[in-house]
Design an enzyme around this catalytic site. Structure first.
Site, PDB file in Angstrom:
ATOM      1  N   GLY A  68      10.235 -20.033  10.073  1.00  0.00           N
ATOM      2  CA  GLY A  68       9.561 -21.213  10.087  1.00  0.00           C
ATOM      3  C   GLY A  68       9.294 -22.043   8.440  1.00  0.00           C
ATOM      4  O   GLY A  68       9.154 -21.096   7.580  1.00  0.00           O
ATOM      5  N   CYS A  69       8.640 -22.779   9.326  1.00  0.00           N
ATOM      6  CA  CYS A  69       7.810 -23.944   7.493  1.00  0.00           C
ATOM      7  C   CYS A  69       7.136 -23.509   6.874  1.00  0.00           C
ATOM      8  O   CYS A  69       7.247 -23.435   5.893  1.00  0.00           O
ATOM      9  CB  CYS A  69       7.838 -25.495   7.338  1.00  0.00           C
ATOM     10  N   TYR A  70       5.944 -23.403   7.572  1.00  0.00           N
ATOM     11  CA  TYR A  70       4.310 -21.786   6.369  1.00  0.00           C
ATOM     12  C   TYR A  70       5.045 -21.192   5.501  1.00  0.00           C
ATOM     13  O   TYR A  70       4.652 -20.486   5.111  1.00  0.00           O
ATOM     14  CB  TYR A  70       4.006 -22.355   8.197  1.00  0.00           C
TER      15      TYR A  70
END
Lengths: 349, 349, 349, 349
Positions: free
Chosen positions: D151-153
């Site tokens: 995921g990005c976060y």
């Protein structure tokens, strides 16, 4: 003074909310009903959380006939085609109507139907509707039962050009209006084209040569010119919440200098509190009129091309919609024209 | 292939940085010198932290004469008035020059001096300067030693109107160009007028009837028309980093339909890789050309007013400055024209 | 009621302008002097064109001593280090002072000098200065001659955490405040770091572990806790004009549930008009308090980590500066506390 | 080298488009299929007009089984819950899969089902899925048939904290991650909460103490720590298109100074091309990594509280999604790891 009672139909759009907010500080008006088809039954302050703690109103879905019995004025902030079906003489006998939508702006039903592609059902009341551009039609507005609040682009465009057209100073065959609007002008709805990442950091023109505010601008300028005008109007979507800038072009009719044009503006506008004609060499920026009833107008002559360039700026939700609706209400009810809208523009907001 | 060596003078402006970034991925070019008066001695990557780890270059303040001995091409990204003082025949004998500034764009020294209010000191080299609008002047560019890279507004405006003017399809007395630019167009400098809170959430016109890109557009369109053209050009500052949208208006000369105009565009542009003529009914948005060499052009006929509305969109820093400078370099050095600039526009960036 | 007279020193900063704008609608106050070192002699409305037509005031550079003879209250909106040199007992004998700057906020001169790196020259008047956080210190404010208006970050941070600290519900060794501010918080000045293209479309932390609002938050929370508190405060620059969001973290001291914490908030805030404790599961957004005196506070318990997360939101220029200054003035002069600041937050502006 | 063939399922989301754009410049890969349920049958370049003229692909709705016969690698960019139903051993025998969604990131099916509230149908293939955080798991990735793209976060958070956790330098009970994301992180869909005027000029936290990236961060940091970690993760929606900034807090385990921590970062990251550890006193800004594979990491020690503050920044769509997917593909197919993603970050875009 007893407060008058007001209802807002279409209260969950941006114009509806702005109207509620302005009326919240109006000393002689109380909003008692907020209508919304989409959010019926919900707390108004759950939809607009800025209003948290400021109102207990729930959104209703009352018939306009019923509301007309309960209130003194109804504001309609609806998509076109609905108001013309619902407003009738019986309602106007009971309360005043200020329509922020398009249904009663065009005096010619045929032009309406051509541009809006829907049938107009309210021809009888259309006849008595007054075009609510306060700085130009205040006398009729004061006597009106039904006011068609002007469009946002049109308010800015007409006020920018009116003195030049009325004074026969420009060639009306050469008018070009290049207008830029913030995204609130597109309304509040889930739509990919107005989603953040699609609008942000980009500018585009839209509805080129076909935007529905075109006939509205033409109607009012034609009346001013006392002849039929066709003009070019191009709206642009600009990455900001609010504001309209209308950059207007026309060939001059005359060997006019700046002072001559200024004189025309002052002739028609000198007593108009909310019109600010800027000094020579100063031009409008939308930030300078934000959240206010003001329109700023600046212009210059381009000698090389024999043209005038006029620029006008307003807040599309305030002067271009809800603020002007309140200005109309003030005129219709005999309040001071600037009641509740006599506020300095906000800066850096 | 041995890489050619390049120097960038004015490397700390936005165009200078963009140029460095593009050339970083150029297979046949190496930037060996980055000059900056303001930041001499500092690491380039301390000023532009996006370049952290990508370059060890320090900013220098070398004389252009000295650089001409060391490199094959010098890019100038300087305020106007400096290049005309410093570029001379001797330098052109040693290396090629691509000037991103204004000093060699206007063929008539007098027009330059009238609009820029400074003396032009490079009249002898001005004569051999080629106007580097690649899609129109590629043959001359290939042979040039000194290329004047076009302005951002001018690139977008000229390319949008060129086929209509060249094809004698519009009345050139009626041209209006209403252009909107992102704030990078104003350069990188501490200035209250370009500070965040003064630009954000607002739009304004500026340098109305007086912007210096006007004579540049007129020069090129006059050549195309084979007669003198005066037109209206109005730039606007738009709250976004990048992008130019030019909305152009003119009365048609003829009873042209859409297909006739399309034909004109295809006649002049059909082999031009970076020009995209959009389908009927589709219009440019600046986001669709972001960080790319493309110009998108869309147009429509407004029968009601006998006019054509053409809209063009570019990235002001890329096609409008540094990308086009690389395109010019590619042509001048015999590389494939699209080397290092053959990149899809970025989306939602 | 006769209007009191007010002067604003530092009137051309964003807080100064916002203050003028709020006081413009204040029924019992008239701003008669606007001071500015940088723009002395100019029309105030030429610097802030939103005020065009609303004021004829020219910017002056009067001594504070002189102003103290002419007005009832002086607002200082100056960089730190100036007020402490200029405010003295003699002035306080003549008029009330509300200082929007930092010089009188920290009760301990040594802490001030350590964090601000300048000498404090006003130790005698510092002793009588009252910290103007209206919801906590209203009794002292009513009697004060000199009020230190709290910082923007501090207002939001302290009010968000105060009930938890005062009620001994959290472990004060574990407090982390991660705050995000709009760019108006950086003031109005030409500076490359706050230029549009450097701030837009990016977020960063700054003054990490060293921001000067840290000791101010610690001072007030230490008083509430009755013990010394050190905490982490990290400000972030967010690409928007206005607003502060403070996301606060701490380990719970107790097996508290949501209701227990809510009780604490209500205990201290239930009569505070401008504090809105949001319903369970609802959290602040800066847009909901824009251009208003409100602070929105929401919180939740994270059982997995035994922590509470509290989020507060204010408008940094309004509740975080000028609005609170007016609230302080209202208290000091015996006006209704909400006079001129009792306005709904603006939406989509 | 023959190009490998790739398909993108979910090509009309922002990550899908970004992936297509990156692969467009990849010398060894050709995208031959773009799938989209919503836009089946349309030209890809009509949905993403930046791609106008660059691709003739039409959007299809092929079964993944069918695509597995036609291509060498399939990228899935789908909402959670779909991939786990559709990826099976048979498919993995035929082609490699890189899943940009969440279905194969969490090794424990129960944790997945608890946080995502849907059943996981792909338990057998889950076992062989490799967590595709390239800087940490490159050896496994090289051998993988199924890679779960992080995921990005999580990419930003894990990389920021990994060396401190792995080196046992911080108290893992005290970790707080306060993360800020641009709006592209919310995907491309019509939704009132991501409409322009609702997001613009405002910041908010969301999914407080409940965001699904939390267990993913915890999983990877727990592996690094060799013990179970629970931490606080709070995402914020920031008014910008792209970028993630993760501000991370933890109490230090030791009397560490800056150099000691730096050593830990260098120990794990010194050969990692796309990780940039900034110099002391320099901190990340999302603009410095825009449209690139880089992560910038800066940190400082706050002695007053015995804590470390680490800040990481990435481009959420590039390093946080599509760029990392290409990095994974490069590793899986034996290409140079930086192929097609070795680009300098863009500035002022």
């Amino acid at each position: 003074m007893n407060k008058i009672k007001a209802a807002i139909i279409g209260a969950t759009g941006y114009a509806g909310q702005e109207l509620f907010r302005i009326l919240y500080s109006h000393p002689y008006t109380e909003v008692v009903k907020v209508n919304s088809v989409s959010y019926t039954g919900e707390n108004y302050s759950d939809i607009y959380k800025n209003l948290n703690g400021l109102t207990e109103l729930k959104l209703t879905n009352d018939e306009i006939e019923k509301l007309a019995d309960e209130v003194d004025v109804i504001f309609l902030a609806l998509p076109h085609g609905i108001a013309s079906k619902n407003v009738n003489k019986n309602i106007l006998n009971k309360c005043k109507i200020i329509d922020l939508g398009a249904d009663f702006r065009l005096k010619d039903k045929n032009i309406y139907e051509k541009w809006y592609k829907v049938e107009h059902f309210g021809e009888d009341v259309l006849k008595e509707a007054v075009y609510g551009l306060c700085e130009i039609h205040s006398d009729e507005i004061k006597k009106a039962r039904l006011v068609a609040n002007p469009g946002c682009y049109t308010t800015c465009s007409i006020l920018s050009l009116y003195p030049l057209v009325k004074g026969n100073l420009i060639n009306t065959d050469t008018i070009v209006i290049d207008a830029k609007s913030g995204v609130t002008g597109a309304g509040r709805k889930p739509d990919i084209t107005t989603s953040y990442c699609e609008c942000n950091e980009s500018i585009k023109a839209y509805k080129i040569a076909s935007h529905r505010h075109t006939p509205e601008i033409e109607q009012e300028l034609s009346i001013a010119a006392n002849k039929n005008i066709n003009l070019i109007f191009t709206p642009h979507l600009t990455p900001m919440n609010r504001g309209i800038l209308a950059t207007c072009y026309a060939k001059l009719n005359c060997e006019c200098d700046y002072e001559k044009l200024k004189e025309a503006y002052l002739k028609y506008y000198k007593d108009k509190k909310f019109i600010r004609i800027l000094n020579k060499g100063v031009f409008p920026e939308t930030k300078n009129v934000k959240s206010s009833e003001y329109i700023d107008i600046g212009f210059t002559i381009d000698k090389r091309t024999g043209s005038v360039i006029v620029i006008g700026a307003i807040d599309n939700l305030f002067k271009g919609a809800s603020g002007q609706a309140v200005q109309n209400m003030n005129l219709m009810f005999g309040f001071e024209e600037d009641t509740a809208i006599n506020l300095p523009p906000l800066y850096a907001v």
